[in-house]
Scaffold this motif. Structure first.
Motif, PDB file in Angstrom:
ATOM      1  N   GLU A 111       0.837  -1.204   0.000  1.00 23.73           N
ATOM      2  CA  GLU A 111       0.000   0.000   0.000  1.00 23.73           C
ATOM      3  C   GLU A 111       0.871   1.253   0.000  1.00 23.73           C
ATOM      4  N   CYS A 112       0.449   2.251  -0.704  1.00 26.47           N
ATOM      5  CA  CYS A 112       1.250   3.445  -0.944  1.00 26.47           C
ATOM      6  C   CYS A 112       0.940   4.547   0.071  1.00 26.47           C
ATOM      7  N   PRO A 113       1.940   5.032   0.802  1.00 26.50           N
ATOM      8  CA  PRO A 113       1.666   6.074   1.804  1.00 26.50           C
ATOM      9  C   PRO A 113       1.185   7.393   1.209  1.00 26.50           C
ATOM     10  N   LEU A 114       1.685   7.789   0.044  1.00 25.38           N
ATOM     11  CA  LEU A 114       1.237   9.055  -0.537  1.00 25.38           C
ATOM     12  C   LEU A 114      -0.150   8.924  -1.154  1.00 25.38           C
ATOM     13  N   ALA A 115      -0.447   7.761  -1.705  1.00 22.20           N
ATOM     14  CA  ALA A 115      -1.814   7.533  -2.197  1.00 22.20           C
ATOM     15  C   ALA A 115      -2.797   7.641  -1.031  1.00 22.20           C
ATOM     16  N   GLN A 116      -2.428   7.086   0.112  1.00 19.23           N
ATOM     17  CA  GLN A 116      -3.293   7.163   1.291  1.00 19.23           C
ATOM     18  C   GLN A 116      -3.413   8.601   1.779  1.00 19.23           C
ATOM     19  N   ALA A 117      -2.311   9.336   1.765  1.00 19.16           N
ATOM     20  CA  ALA A 117      -2.351  10.744   2.179  1.00 19.16           C
ATOM     21  C   ALA A 117      -3.255  11.558   1.249  1.00 19.16           C
ATOM     22  N   LEU A 118      -3.186  11.276  -0.050  1.00 21.06           N
ATOM     23  CA  LEU A 118      -4.067  11.972  -1.000  1.00 21.06           C
ATOM     24  C   LEU A 118      -5.521  11.571  -0.789  1.00 21.06           C
ATOM     25  N   MET A 119      -5.755  10.288  -0.511  1.00 22.75           N
ATOM     26  CA  MET A 119      -7.120   9.831  -0.226  1.00 22.75           C
ATOM     27  C   MET A 119      -7.674  10.550   0.993  1.00 22.75           C
ATOM     28  N   ASP A 120      -6.868  10.672   2.046  1.00 17.49           N
ATOM     29  CA  ASP A 120      -7.305  11.379   3.256  1.00 17.49           C
ATOM     30  C   ASP A 120      -7.648  12.831   2.953  1.00 17.49           C
ATOM     31  N   LEU A 121      -6.830  13.488   2.125  1.00 20.78           N
ATOM     32  CA  LEU A 121      -7.101  14.883   1.747  1.00 20.78           C
ATOM     33  C   LEU A 121      -8.395  14.992   0.944  1.00 20.78           C
ATOM     34  N   VAL A 122      -8.617  14.058   0.027  1.00 16.26           N
ATOM     35  CA  VAL A 122      -9.845  14.079  -0.784  1.00 16.26           C
ATOM     36  C   VAL A 122     -11.071  13.892   0.106  1.00 16.26           C
ATOM     37  N   LEU A 123     -11.009  12.935   1.029  1.00 15.96           N
ATOM     38  CA  LEU A 123     -12.152  12.695   1.923  1.00 15.96           C
ATOM     39  C   LEU A 123     -12.437  13.917   2.793  1.00 15.96           C
ATOM     40  N   GLU A 124     -11.401  14.526   3.334  1.00 17.51           N
ATOM     41  CA  GLU A 124     -11.587  15.734   4.140  1.00 17.51           C
ATOM     42  C   GLU A 124     -12.142  16.875   3.291  1.00 17.51           C
ATOM     43  N   ASP A 125     -11.649  16.978   2.086  1.00 20.81           N
ATOM     44  CA  ASP A 125     -12.125  18.019   1.163  1.00 20.81           C
ATOM     45  C   ASP A 125     -13.601  17.824   0.832  1.00 20.81           C
ATOM     46  N   MET A 126     -14.016  16.580   0.672  1.00 22.68           N
ATOM     47  CA  MET A 126     -15.418  16.297   0.364  1.00 22.68           C
ATOM     48  C   MET A 126     -16.329  16.680   1.532  1.00 22.68           C
ATOM     49  N   LYS A 127     -15.809  16.533   2.757  1.00 20.09           N
ATOM     50  CA  LYS A 127     -16.607  16.848   3.944  1.00 20.09           C
ATOM     51  C   LYS A 127     -16.627  18.336   4.257  1.00 20.09           C
ATOM     52  N   SER A 128     -15.473  18.977   4.112  1.00 18.29           N
ATOM     53  CA  SER A 128     -15.402  20.349   4.618  1.00 18.29           C
ATOM     54  C   SER A 128     -14.589  21.295   3.739  1.00 18.29           C
ATOM     55  N   GLY A 129     -14.378  20.931   2.491  1.00 23.07           N
ATOM     56  CA  GLY A 129     -13.594  21.772   1.593  1.00 23.07           C
ATOM     57  C   GLY A 129     -14.282  23.089   1.284  1.00 23.07           C
ATOM     58  N   PRO A 130     -13.610  23.943   0.530  1.00 22.29           N
ATOM     59  CA  PRO A 130     -14.151  25.264   0.216  1.00 22.29           C
ATOM     60  C   PRO A 130     -15.465  25.177  -0.567  1.00 22.29           C
ATOM     61  N   SER A 131     -16.374  26.070  -0.254  1.00 21.50           N
ATOM     62  CA  SER A 131     -17.702  26.026  -0.865  1.00 21.50           C
ATOM     63  C   SER A 131     -17.673  26.305  -2.365  1.00 21.50           C
ATOM     64  N   ASP A 132     -16.611  26.943  -2.864  1.00 19.03           N
ATOM     65  CA  ASP A 132     -16.567  27.238  -4.301  1.00 19.03           C
ATOM     66  C   ASP A 132     -16.264  26.001  -5.145  1.00 19.03           C
ATOM     67  N   VAL A 133     -15.893  24.877  -4.528  1.00 20.30           N
ATOM     68  CA  VAL A 133     -15.665  23.643  -5.281  1.00 20.30           C
ATOM     69  C   VAL A 133     -16.661  22.552  -4.895  1.00 20.30           C
ATOM     70  N   ARG A 134     -17.606  22.868  -4.036  1.00 24.65           N
ATOM     71  CA  ARG A 134     -18.597  21.883  -3.602  1.00 24.65           C
ATOM     72  C   ARG A 134     -19.996  22.421  -3.861  1.00 24.65           C
ATOM     73  N   VAL A 135     -20.860  21.538  -4.304  1.00 26.08           N
ATOM     74  CA  VAL A 135     -22.257  21.893  -4.555  1.00 26.08           C
ATOM     75  C   VAL A 135     -23.122  20.914  -3.774  1.00 26.08           C
ATOM     76  N   PRO A 136     -23.948  21.409  -2.831  1.00 27.20           N
ATOM     77  CA  PRO A 136     -24.819  20.492  -2.100  1.00 27.20           C
ATOM     78  C   PRO A 136     -25.881  19.901  -3.029  1.00 27.20           C
ATOM     79  N   VAL A 137     -26.105  18.600  -2.906  1.00 28.21           N
ATOM     80  CA  VAL A 137     -27.099  17.926  -3.721  1.00 28.21           C
ATOM     81  C   VAL A 137     -28.112  17.301  -2.776  1.00 28.21           C
ATOM     82  N   PRO A 138     -29.349  17.828  -2.789  1.00 24.59           N
ATOM     83  CA  PRO A 138     -30.372  17.238  -1.905  1.00 24.59           C
ATOM     84  C   PRO A 138     -30.830  15.872  -2.448  1.00 24.59           C
ATOM     85  N   TYR A 139     -31.003  14.931  -1.543  1.00 28.51           N
ATOM     86  CA  TYR A 139     -31.481  13.606  -1.923  1.00 28.51           C
ATOM     87  C   TYR A 139     -32.866  13.392  -1.368  1.00 28.51           C
TER      88      TYR A 139
END
Length: 139
Positions: A111-139
């Motif tokens: 398993e790749c440590p930098l791939a995991q670090a990037l995955m962690d950043l992506v997951l955090e970004d999806m949860k709380s990243g800047p609003s200009d790159v996220r669009v809420p989608v109501p389900y």
């Protein structure tokens, strides 16, 4: 077919100039021996949103000293197979390490440590990243 039987992915596509293009509907990225994130140029290839976001987020790893730099340019198969890490990036899988390409083990085959670090950043970004790159989608 062998990769599919083992639960893996089956293909990395090359462009007409024999440079790495992409994976099966995903972008591909590498970490070089110089510890740079290397992603194939988007000029004639899939320009995925998730890959572009990973490029942006990877700047944080450069600031932390975990990466020495970021490059987006043509990548040969030989360069890709010599990488310390290889990963697929896409909306459905986010960031997934590739441990072997054909008969070539990538890095140490673990398993790749930098791939995991990037995955962690992506997951955090999806949860709380800047609003200009996220669009809420109501389900």
């Amino acid at each position: 077919m062998e990769a599919e039987e083992k639960g893996g992915f089956a293909a990395i596509w090359l462009d007409e100039d024999v440079y790495i293009a992409e994976g099966p509907n995903m972008n591909v990225a590498f970490v070089t021996k110089e510890n740079e994130l290397l992603m194939p140029s988007f000029e004639k290839k899939l320009s995925g949103y998730k890959a572009r976001r990973v490029l942006s987020l990877s700047e944080l790893l450069v600031k932390e000293g975990k990466l020495s730099g970021i490059r987006v340019e043509n990548v040969t198969m030989e360069e890709g197979k010599k990488a310390c890490e290889m990963m697929l990036i896409g909306s459905g899988i986010l960031v997934r390490p590739v441990l072997q390409w054909d008969e070539q083990i990538i890095g140490d085959g673990k398993e790749c440590p930098l791939a995991q670090a990037l995955m962690d950043l992506v997951l955090e970004d999806m949860k709380s990243g800047p609003s200009d790159v996220r669009v809420p989608v109501p389900y």
